[in-house]
Scaffold this active site. Structure first.
Site, mmCIF file in Angstrom:
data_model
loop_
_atom_site.group_PDB
_atom_site.id
_atom_site.type_symbol
_atom_site.label_atom_id
_atom_site.label_comp_id
_atom_site.label_asym_id
_atom_site.label_seq_id
_atom_site.Cartn_x
_atom_site.Cartn_y
_atom_site.Cartn_z
ATOM 1 N N GLY A 1 0.834 -1.193 0.000
ATOM 2 C CA GLY A 1 0.000 0.000 0.000
ATOM 3 C C GLY A 1 0.867 1.240 0.000
ATOM 4 O O GLY A 1 1.979 1.243 -0.547
ATOM 5 N N GLU A 2 0.371 2.320 0.579
ATOM 6 C CA GLU A 2 1.100 3.592 0.686
ATOM 7 C C GLU A 2 1.381 4.239 -0.662
ATOM 8 O O GLU A 2 2.174 5.170 -0.746
ATOM 9 C CB GLU A 2 2.460 3.399 1.390
#
Length: 335
Positions: A301-302
């Site tokens: 993610g991120e």
């Protein structure tokens, strides 16, 4: 800014299309470059994609931006994640201090990073028991994304942080595309055994409670989170700002899926940066008809997968305008 979800439904019916003039200029230039036609594969297609959705020729990738939205989920209290909810706030601080993976990738590839945390002290409600958000809450989060300042941006990489948000993503995917909770629910941040069983149960309960209650935006309200809503708003903001979007992993794609469920063309200005190893992501990518640029086993993610794909778009711009044509180089063209 919108006042209601109906306002957003109207907005989704007025999305601008690609710039066909710029697209056609890019299409005409590509076969003149000193290489066999199609030899650069999707790199060639990306140059045309960027021209069409940036509304300019030549396309540019001098100012890519990434933005991470963070939100907390009520279902985190049910034991569906390997990490406690306070990690969301701690990771936001890590982003701001430059210590996360996304910070390093942005530095490596020349991407400007922004971070917005959304009401972390007030998690959404547990969606297996009641709707995650009321309309005012989801509209407020959508407006955060819709209000993004994208002036000067060449592309937008969208990412998220929120403990338990793979649970929300799985429930959204199940509600929109059917199947079973087991089909869509994976380890996320690393759950297994009884914790994974709990996660599957929560996903199944949430989808059963809310799947038949409305369109994609209503599913987003009932099963999503504030960061997912902000991502959806950001996708729409980018469309009106003529900024192409690079989608990230399972959570970002679940937010995008809610838009596509309402407007079939809502993601036409988007490319998929990567397909993650989260099992539900590969299934969702197929359901959305997306073709990932990368498949390298990431699952963080991120916006990390999206930002890792930025060099491919930079390569597309450089090759499209930097290469000589057959005529310029004095090279004999093919028949």
């Amino acid at each position: 800014m919108i006042q209601t979800l109906d306002d957003l439904r109207v907005l989704l019916g007025t999305l601008p299309g690609p710039d066909t003039v710029c697209r056609d200029i890019a299409l005409a230039r590509e076969p003149q470059l000193t290489k066999p036609r199609g030899a650069l594969g999707r790199i060639e297609q990306l140059a045309t994609f960027l021209s069409a959705w940036q509304g300019r020729h030549p396309p540019a990738m001098q100012a890519p931006v990434a933005h991470v939205f963070a939100g907390n989920h009520g279902v985190a209290a049910l034991g569906v994640s390997a990490f406690p909810p306070e990690v969301t706030l701690q990771m936001v601080a890590n982003y701001r201090n430059g210590g996360a993976a996304i910070n390093q990738l942005c530095r490596a590839f020349g991407v400007r990073l922004g971070v917005t945390e959304i009401d972390l002290d007030h998690p959404t409600k547990p969606f297996n028991q009641e709707p995650a958000m009321d309309e005012a809450e989801v509209v407020a989060a959508l407006n955060i994304g819709l209000g993004m300042d994208l002036a000067g941006a060449d592309c937008l990489c969208l990412g998220e942080m929120g403990i338990a948000n793979t649970t929300a993503a799985a429930a959204i995917a199940l509600a929109l595309h059917g199947g079973t909770a087991e089909d869509w629910t994976g380890p996320g941040s690393g759950v297994s055994g009884s914790a994974l069983d709990t996660k599957i149960k929560v996903v199944a309960e949430g989808a059963a409670r809310h799947a038949k209650t409305g369109d994609g935006l209503e599913i987003l309200r009932r099963l999503g989170g504030r960061e997912l809503a902000a991502i959806a708003g950001g996708i729409i903001a980018a469309r009106f700002a003529r900024v192409p979007v690079i989608l990230d992993g399972f959570i970002v794609c679940s937010a995008a899926a809610c838009l596509k469920a309402v407007a079939a063309d809502a993601l036409d200005h988007c490319v998929l940066g990567h397909v993650s190893r989260e099992p539900g992501h590969r299934r969702l990518v197929k359901a959305l008809g997306l073709d990932p640029l990368l498949d390298v086993g990431m699952a963080l993610g991120e916006a990390t997968g999206a930002v890792t794909a930025v060099p491919l778009l930079k390569a597309a711009c450089q090759c499209h305008m930097g290469m000589a044509t057959f005529a310029e180089a004095g090279v004999t063209d093919h028949d």
